[in-house]
Motif scaffolding. Structure first.
Motif, PDB file in Angstrom:
ATOM      1  N   ILE A 138      56.122  49.819 -15.921  1.00 24.25           N
ATOM      2  CA  ILE A 138      55.571  50.980 -15.165  1.00 24.25           C
ATOM      3  C   ILE A 138      56.581  51.108 -13.947  1.00 24.25           C
ATOM      4  O   ILE A 138      56.650  50.370 -13.112  1.00 24.25           O
ATOM      5  CB  ILE A 138      54.317  50.702 -14.793  1.00 24.25           C
ATOM      6  N   ASP A 139      57.288  52.250 -13.955  1.00 22.98           N
ATOM      7  CA  ASP A 139      57.980  52.518 -12.595  1.00 22.98           C
ATOM      8  C   ASP A 139      57.462  53.662 -12.008  1.00 22.98           C
ATOM      9  O   ASP A 139      57.351  55.032 -12.345  1.00 22.98           O
ATOM     10  CB  ASP A 139      59.345  52.793 -12.935  1.00 22.98           C
ATOM     11  N   SER A 200      57.990  48.068 -11.604  1.00 30.04           N
ATOM     12  CA  SER A 200      59.134  48.380 -10.678  1.00 30.04           C
ATOM     13  C   SER A 200      58.958  49.530  -9.581  1.00 30.04           C
ATOM     14  O   SER A 200      58.014  50.139  -9.895  1.00 30.04           O
ATOM     15  CB  SER A 200      60.255  48.685 -11.524  1.00 30.04           C
ATOM     16  N   GLY A 201      59.846  49.387  -8.515  1.00 33.53           N
ATOM     17  CA  GLY A 201      59.592  50.344  -7.586  1.00 33.53           C
ATOM     18  C   GLY A 201      59.246  49.562  -6.265  1.00 33.53           C
ATOM     19  O   GLY A 201      58.706  48.731  -6.181  1.00 33.53           O
ATOM     20  N   GLY A 202      59.442  50.170  -5.110  1.00 32.26           N
ATOM     21  CA  GLY A 202      59.479  49.625  -3.780  1.00 32.26           C
ATOM     22  C   GLY A 202      57.831  49.291  -3.448  1.00 32.26           C
ATOM     23  O   GLY A 202      57.813  48.131  -2.872  1.00 32.26           O
ATOM     24  N   ASN A 203      56.938  49.878  -4.046  1.00 32.29           N
ATOM     25  CA  ASN A 203      55.656  49.661  -3.517  1.00 32.29           C
ATOM     26  C   ASN A 203      55.175  48.576  -3.964  1.00 32.29           C
ATOM     27  O   ASN A 203      54.663  47.694  -3.320  1.00 32.29           O
ATOM     28  CB  ASN A 203      54.791  50.929  -3.903  1.00 32.29           C
ATOM     29  N   ILE A 204      55.424  48.165  -5.486  1.00 31.61           N
ATOM     30  CA  ILE A 204      54.760  47.022  -6.181  1.00 31.61           C
ATOM     31  C   ILE A 204      55.892  45.924  -5.633  1.00 31.61           C
ATOM     32  O   ILE A 204      55.054  44.810  -5.466  1.00 31.61           O
ATOM     33  CB  ILE A 204      55.074  47.190  -7.617  1.00 31.61           C
ATOM     34  N   ASN A 205      56.924  46.182  -5.291  1.00 26.88           N
ATOM     35  CA  ASN A 205      57.844  45.030  -4.736  1.00 26.88           C
ATOM     36  C   ASN A 205      57.168  44.608  -3.213  1.00 26.88           C
ATOM     37  O   ASN A 205      57.165  43.447  -3.128  1.00 26.88           O
ATOM     38  CB  ASN A 205      59.308  45.404  -4.388  1.00 26.88           C
ATOM     39  N   LYS A 206      56.789  45.566  -2.456  1.00 23.37           N
ATOM     40  CA  LYS A 206      56.074  45.310  -1.135  1.00 23.37           C
ATOM     41  C   LYS A 206      54.908  44.465  -1.391  1.00 23.37           C
ATOM     42  O   LYS A 206      54.641  43.513  -0.734  1.00 23.37           O
ATOM     43  CB  LYS A 206      56.045  46.474  -0.358  1.00 23.37           C
ATOM     44  N   ILE A 207      54.065  44.964  -2.283  1.00 30.66           N
ATOM     45  CA  ILE A 207      52.844  44.250  -2.655  1.00 30.66           C
ATOM     46  C   ILE A 207      53.057  42.843  -3.124  1.00 30.66           C
ATOM     47  O   ILE A 207      52.328  42.084  -2.638  1.00 30.66           O
ATOM     48  CB  ILE A 207      52.034  44.887  -3.633  1.00 30.66           C
ATOM     49  N   PHE A 208      53.986  42.398  -3.945  1.00 31.54           N
ATOM     50  CA  PHE A 208      54.319  41.301  -4.307  1.00 31.54           C
ATOM     51  C   PHE A 208      54.621  40.478  -3.216  1.00 31.54           C
ATOM     52  O   PHE A 208      54.234  39.120  -3.004  1.00 31.54           O
ATOM     53  CB  PHE A 208      55.330  41.338  -5.209  1.00 31.54           C
ATOM     54  N   SER A 209      55.591  40.863  -2.266  1.00 29.83           N
ATOM     55  CA  SER A 209      55.941  40.180  -1.107  1.00 29.83           C
ATOM     56  C   SER A 209      54.814  39.779  -0.205  1.00 29.83           C
ATOM     57  O   SER A 209      54.622  38.577   0.219  1.00 29.83           O
ATOM     58  CB  SER A 209      56.779  41.088  -0.352  1.00 29.83           C
ATOM     59  N   LEU A 210      53.741  40.808   0.040  1.00 24.01           N
ATOM     60  CA  LEU A 210      52.756  40.412   0.797  1.00 24.01           C
ATOM     61  C   LEU A 210      51.763  39.412   0.106  1.00 24.01           C
ATOM     62  O   LEU A 210      51.098  38.801   1.068  1.00 24.01           O
ATOM     63  CB  LEU A 210      51.871  41.618   0.998  1.00 24.01           C
ATOM     64  N   TYR A 243      50.643  45.341   8.653  1.00 29.02           N
ATOM     65  CA  TYR A 243      51.424  44.809   7.615  1.00 29.02           C
ATOM     66  C   TYR A 243      52.945  44.875   7.994  1.00 29.02           C
ATOM     67  O   TYR A 243      53.611  44.411   6.736  1.00 29.02           O
ATOM     68  CB  TYR A 243      51.077  45.334   6.205  1.00 29.02           C
ATOM     69  N   ASN A 244      53.170  45.150   8.862  1.00 28.25           N
ATOM     70  CA  ASN A 244      54.546  45.393   9.360  1.00 28.25           C
ATOM     71  C   ASN A 244      55.339  46.127   8.215  1.00 28.25           C
ATOM     72  O   ASN A 244      56.365  46.009   7.550  1.00 28.25           O
ATOM     73  CB  ASN A 244      55.452  44.072   9.210  1.00 28.25           C
ATOM     74  N   LEU A 245      54.718  47.404   8.172  1.00 25.71           N
ATOM     75  CA  LEU A 245      55.422  48.385   7.086  1.00 25.71           C
ATOM     76  C   LEU A 245      56.109  49.454   7.794  1.00 25.71           C
ATOM     77  O   LEU A 245      55.849  49.807   8.728  1.00 25.71           O
ATOM     78  CB  LEU A 245      54.299  48.912   6.310  1.00 25.71           C
ATOM     79  N   ASP A 251      52.518  55.043   4.162  1.00 28.13           N
ATOM     80  CA  ASP A 251      51.613  56.226   3.651  1.00 28.13           C
ATOM     81  C   ASP A 251      51.823  56.301   1.904  1.00 28.13           C
ATOM     82  O   ASP A 251      50.732  56.701   1.426  1.00 28.13           O
ATOM     83  CB  ASP A 251      52.205  57.709   4.131  1.00 28.13           C
ATOM     84  N   VAL A 252      52.824  55.756   1.352  1.00 25.51           N
ATOM     85  CA  VAL A 252      52.768  55.915  -0.102  1.00 25.51           C
ATOM     86  C   VAL A 252      52.228  54.829  -0.777  1.00 25.51           C
ATOM     87  O   VAL A 252      52.116  54.773  -2.097  1.00 25.51           O
ATOM     88  CB  VAL A 252      54.166  56.368  -0.412  1.00 25.51           C
ATOM     89  N   ILE A 253      52.062  53.905  -0.218  1.00 26.59           N
ATOM     90  CA  ILE A 253      51.625  52.477  -1.039  1.00 26.59           C
ATOM     91  C   ILE A 253      50.126  52.574  -1.454  1.00 26.59           C
ATOM     92  O   ILE A 253      49.784  52.096  -2.591  1.00 26.59           O
ATOM     93  CB  ILE A 253      51.718  51.291   0.057  1.00 26.59           C
ATOM     94  N   VAL A 254      49.367  53.333  -0.710  1.00 20.06           N
ATOM     95  CA  VAL A 254      47.929  53.635  -1.454  1.00 20.06           C
ATOM     96  C   VAL A 254      47.997  54.328  -2.815  1.00 20.06           C
ATOM     97  O   VAL A 254      47.384  54.052  -3.383  1.00 20.06           O
ATOM     98  CB  VAL A 254      46.934  54.180  -0.329  1.00 20.06           C
ATOM     99  N   PRO A 255      48.764  55.471  -2.623  1.00 18.76           N
ATOM    100  CA  PRO A 255      48.793  56.238  -4.041  1.00 18.76           C
ATOM    101  C   PRO A 255      49.443  55.430  -4.903  1.00 18.76           C
ATOM    102  O   PRO A 255      49.274  55.601  -6.332  1.00 18.76           O
ATOM    103  CB  PRO A 255      49.275  57.559  -3.666  1.00 18.76           C
TER     104      PRO A 255
END
Length: 293
Positions: A138-139, A200-210, A243-245, A251-255
């Motif tokens: 899922i990207d 994959s993608g920047g948002n799921i990577n950020k969630i994983f880091s958090l 969250y230091n974003l 703005d895009v992490i919720v959608p």
């Protein structure tokens, strides 16, 4: 051997420079030397007005010019450059890319959603996992979401949907589009058995880091639902500070979470692995395959 990929997305432009070299077993390893991301946010122009503004076009040209300097400094000989959803939809996309080539010498190809899904699959992450299970890549991007199913040692399907984070922010995704994605996944997966998701993608990577998960450990669907509820309760400004974003992530992490949660629900998969891959990584792998022939 130094390889590079440029990915012009709806939210950001990325330059990935990697070193390809065989390990002790002869398998090719790809080591990241540099990854540069510029939040051009082309989708905000395109999904509203169907064109890229002069200002954004100038920013794109300046970005590619800067990337060209980095490519020269790293002495990169091989490059693959692609543009995705926003450029596909932009009425002036081809003209702008002609100007980019004229000013920088870099040829950027607009790829289809199907090609985008195929390049993401080039990472072949699932090949190192349990062959008795099926894996759904899922990207999630700003303009589109690509899904690819991998099972029994081969690709079963790949599909692209015009459901992306920027389109959702601008309320340009209809119920009919959601239903189309749901129906497709339900139909394609009904006889597949258990499916494990790979994100994959920047948002799921950020969630994983958090999440502070260890590398190689999956995120559960319930965890993503919790993050969706948590982030949705704050404004973009509050998310930035809590969250230091970056603003272009806050703005895009919720959608993005909404898309991942929906797909995982429809695919009936309880967890998602996040190997920190993306389109640029797939482009690097595809480029190597091309030049190794």
């Amino acid at each position: 051997m130094k390889l590079a990929a440029i990915d012009i997305g709806s939210n950001a432009a990325r330059l990935l420079i990697s070193e390809a070299s065989p390990n002790s077993t002869g398998v090719m390893d790809f080591t990241k030397l540099n990854l540069v991301r510029v939040p051009l946010r082309l989708g905000f122009d395109v999904f509203n007005n169907n064109i890229i503004s002069e200002k954004k076009a100038a920013h794109l040209i300046d970005t590619i010019r800067a990337y060209k300097l980095l490519l020269d400094v790293y002495e990169v000989k091989y490059l693959k450059a692609c543009a995705t959803s926003a450029m596909r939809d932009a009425g002036n996309g081809a003209v702008i890319l002609q100007e980019v080539k004229a000013q920088t010498g870099i040829d950027i190809k607009i790829i289809s959603g199907q090609e985008e899904a195929a390049f993401i699959y080039e990472n072949h992450v699932a090949e190192n996992m349990d062959k008795t299970k099926s894996y759904l890549y899922i990207d999630v991007g700003g303009g589109s979401t690509e899904v690819t199913l991998f099972g029994a040692g081969k690709q079963i399907f790949k599909e692209s949907f015009n459901i992306g984070t920027i389109r959702l922010l601008q309320q340009q995704v209809t119920e009919a589009q959601w239903q189309q994605m749901k129906d497709f996944l339900k139909q394609q997966l009904k006889n597949v058995g258990p499916v494990i998701a790979i994100g994959s993608g920047g948002n799921i990577n950020k969630i994983f880091s958090l999440s502070k998960r260890k590398e190689g450990k999956p995120l559960s669907l319930d965890t993503l639902k919790d993050y969706y509820k948590e982030f949705s309760s704050f404004t973009v400004e509050e998310r930035i500070h809590l969250y230091n974003l970056r603003e272009d992530r806050a703005d895009v992490i919720v959608p993005a979470l909404q898309i991942y949660v929906n797909i995982m629900r429809w695919a009936d998969t309880p967890e998602i692995y996040v190997p920190k891959i993306g389109l640029a990584d797939g482009l690097i792998h595809a480029l190597y395959e091309e030049i190794a022939i």
